[in-house]
Design a protein around this motif. Structure first.
Motif, PDB file in Angstrom:
ATOM      1  N   ASN A  87      15.248  31.615  -6.342  1.00 39.77           N
ATOM      2  CA  ASN A  87      16.673  31.313  -6.230  1.00 39.77           C
ATOM      3  C   ASN A  87      17.486  32.568  -5.888  1.00 39.77           C
ATOM      4  O   ASN A  87      16.951  33.676  -5.776  1.00 39.77           O
ATOM      5  N   TYR A 115      19.745  34.296  -7.587  1.00 41.03           N
ATOM      6  CA  TYR A 115      19.755  35.353  -8.601  1.00 41.03           C
ATOM      7  C   TYR A 115      18.501  36.226  -8.494  1.00 41.03           C
ATOM      8  O   TYR A 115      18.567  37.451  -8.537  1.00 41.03           O
ATOM      9  N   THR A 116      17.349  35.569  -8.362  1.00 39.93           N
ATOM     10  CA  THR A 116      16.094  36.316  -8.281  1.00 39.93           C
ATOM     11  C   THR A 116      16.069  37.198  -7.038  1.00 39.93           C
ATOM     12  O   THR A 116      15.597  38.332  -7.079  1.00 39.93           O
ATOM     13  N   GLU A 141      27.269  27.746  -7.838  1.00 41.45           N
ATOM     14  CA  GLU A 141      26.061  27.090  -8.347  1.00 41.45           C
ATOM     15  C   GLU A 141      24.894  27.193  -7.379  1.00 41.45           C
ATOM     16  O   GLU A 141      23.742  27.033  -7.773  1.00 41.45           O
ATOM     17  N   LEU A 168      23.598  29.648  -6.253  1.00 46.43           N
ATOM     18  CA  LEU A 168      22.723  30.763  -6.628  1.00 46.43           C
ATOM     19  C   LEU A 168      21.510  30.288  -7.422  1.00 46.43           C
ATOM     20  O   LEU A 168      20.514  30.995  -7.527  1.00 46.43           O
ATOM     21  N   ASP A 169      21.603  29.087  -7.994  1.00 47.18           N
ATOM     22  CA  ASP A 169      20.462  28.529  -8.735  1.00 47.18           C
ATOM     23  C   ASP A 169      19.456  27.847  -7.814  1.00 47.18           C
ATOM     24  O   ASP A 169      18.382  27.450  -8.252  1.00 47.18           O
ATOM     25  N   ARG A 170      19.819  27.686  -6.561  1.00 49.90           N
ATOM     26  CA  ARG A 170      18.921  26.984  -5.635  1.00 49.90           C
ATOM     27  C   ARG A 170      18.026  27.981  -4.907  1.00 49.90           C
ATOM     28  O   ARG A 170      18.365  29.141  -4.762  1.00 49.90           O
ATOM     29  N   GLU A 205       7.823  36.265 -11.061  1.00 57.39           N
ATOM     30  CA  GLU A 205       8.476  35.247 -10.255  1.00 57.39           C
ATOM     31  C   GLU A 205       7.442  34.402  -9.512  1.00 57.39           C
ATOM     32  O   GLU A 205       7.549  33.188  -9.431  1.00 57.39           O
TER      33      GLU A 205
END
Lengths: 243, 283
Positions: free
Chosen positions: A105, A107-108, A139, A141-143, B40
């Motif tokens: 996602n 953030y990562t 939101e 950013l979660d995808r 991850e």
């Protein structure tokens, strides 16, 4: 603009070697004993220029003229065939189509990108809320990153590259895909970078954008520097060339 | 507009190759990258499957089941081998750690070209991430194996304290192999097609499913394969694991030589990998 150099490109040549057909290449080399079957592409043929701290320099030219190669070379991502590129600080490159971890996602991707740039995990934690907000992706950013549009990717990459306050920022077409809000926002950040004696090299096909952001423009054509000077003059020449 | 100040004006060349020391420093600075990327990947590898993370353990256990059926039940290799199931499981887990790491290393550059083209960082972090990723899975497998050993009544032994030593030797071999495979596969994409076959052959020469000495004795002393098998560091490492967990006897060989080889592979692999640092992700 100060009189302190931040980038000095000196008689830079970049060749790419490409194998159009590996098997044909091996046959040529081993059976027919003629040539190596490799084709040399001269992407840059002797480019020289200096950029000073606080300068924003636009780079224009036709598709395939060598602009992206020049940016990658300055970023230290390419082997130089001859000549040299000197920099006062490690340049950060912002290109289109760059992906870090497609399945992860937003953030990562921010996290991994910053870690690869040498930021510590603790610092990333502290910077994250601000960066996440700056991307304006909410939101999304979660995808997974692979579901992002090109504009969303540009927002994410811009946020990553500028969060480490680079002294030299190289932008290769990465803003062109953004919407108006993002263009305005990125403009603000670039201005503050230039205010802190930063340097910007800006590749774009939007001549308007180039002339509004940069006081000086380089015109690259077929691997050579065709013009270097004040934006309006160089852009006028280029427009006359394109017709 | 080209002025020509002296190169000493605080500018550095972007093409200057880092010395080994600078390279290692740059790697150390980014050490967290090599933990977070594998974590991850572990999270996302089996994301699209129904059973998800169960497969990290399910996959190797299915291998054990298949090999147990073939070599234990059908070919009855288990005669003369104490605790054959544990013995076999240990061999498969240890062997797969190497084969998966080297295969992952081969793909570590080619599957991360996006990152390589975007950010300048020591490329060695990518094969290292693979090594750590596989070690994390292996840790879970070791846990299961330890539980199996206790359940089978083999019991806890003081030899378990030597496990870190075995793991270090094993990891040196895997990391060196991953470095070599990464560079070769970046230059010749054909390499990833060949690697599985090399490992299939190596599996028979490493005594994974049947004791190596049986293979050697059926070959006869004069076979050219005998010295090859005796110097095979992977065979010796698997022996060491079995010795740690089962107290199985060590097949002679030259322990000093075979534990030195992994470090030579690592030394060579790192230099071999670093020498092509500039080229990665270009072809």
């Amino acid at each position: 603009m100060s009189d302190r150099l931040s980038i000095s490109v000196r008689d830079l040549f970049i060749d790419y070697e490409i194998f159009e057909d590996r098997r044909a290449a091996i046959r040529k080399r081993l059976v027919q004993h003629e040539g190596t079957g490799r084709r040399l592409v001269r992407a840059l043929k002797g480019v020289s220029f200096d950029v000073f701290e606080g300068e924003a320099v636009g780079i224009i030219g036709s598709n395939g003229s060598g602009k992206s190669t020049l940016m990658a070379a300055i970023a230290g991502l390419l082997p130089l065939t001859s000549g040299d590129v000197l920099v006062s600080d490690e340049p950060k490159l912002l290109g289109v189509g760059a992906t870090l971890m497609p399945a992860a996602n937003g953030y990562t991707n921010i996290r991994i990108g910053l870690l690869a740039l040498g930021v510590s995990s603790n610092e990333v934690d502290m910077m994250m809320p601000q960066i996440a907000e700056f991307t304006g992706l909410g939101e999304a950013l979660d995808r997974p990153f692979k579901t992002y549009s090109s504009g969303m990717r540009a927002r994410l990459h811009f946020a990553i590259a500028t969060s480490v306050h680079p002294k030299i920022l190289l932008i290769d077409e990465a803003l062109a895909v953004g919407d108006q809000a993002f263009k305005k926002q990125s403009r603000g950040r670039i201005d503050s970078l230039l205010g802190e004696a930063g340097t910007l090299l800006f590749v774009s096909h939007s001549l308007e954008q180039v002339s509004s952001m940069c006081s000086r423009v380089l015109w690259v054509e077929q691997g050579r520097l065709r013009a270097d000077g004040p934006s309006d003059r160089v852009i006028a020449k280029y427009e006359a060339f394109v017709g | 507009m080209v002025t020509s100040p002296e190169p000493s004006s605080g500018l550095t060349s972007v093409s200057e190759a880092l010395s080994t020391r600078e390279y290692l420093t740059a790697m150390w600075k980014r050490r967290e990258f090599t933990i977070e990327v594998p974590l991850e990947q572990l999270r996302s590898t089996h994301q699209t499957t129904l059973l998800g993370n169960v497969w990290h353990l399910g996959n190797p256990l299915l291998f054990v089941a298949v090999y147990y059926l073939i070599f234990g039940v059908i070919f009855e290799v288990n005669r003369g081998v104490d605790h054959f199931l544990l013995w076999l499981t240990m061999g498969i887990f240890a062997f797969q750690l190497t084969s998966k790491t080297v295969m992952g290393g081969a793909n570590s550059i080619t599957s991360n070209t996006g990152m390589i083209r975007a950010i300048k960082f020591p490329r060695a972090l990518l094969p290292i991430s693979v090594v750590i990723s596989q070690l994390l899975s292996f840790g879970i497998e070791m846990g299961v194996l330890g539980a199996m050993a206790i359940l089978a009544g083999v019991g806890v032994s003081r030899r378990w304290l030597l496990l870190p030593f075995v793991l270090i030797v094993h990891t040196a071999l895997n990391l060196g192999g991953a470095f070599i495979a990464a560079r070769l596969n970046d230059t010749f994409k054909d390499v990833q097609q060949i690697i599985p076959f090399i490992f299939r052959l190596l599996m028979y020469l490493s005594g994974v499913m049947f004791p190596l000495e049986r293979l050697l004795s059926s070959l006869g002393e004069k076979s050219w394969l005998v010295p090859l098998a005796e110097l095979n560091p992977l065979a010796r490492i698997i022996d060491l694991y079995r010795w740690v967990f089962l107290g199985a006897s060590l097949t002679g060989g030259h322990i000093a030589v075979t534990t030195a080889i992994p470090f030579l592979v690592l030394w060579f692999g790192f230099r071999f990998f670093k020498a092509a640092e500039w080229r990665y992700g270009r072809a």
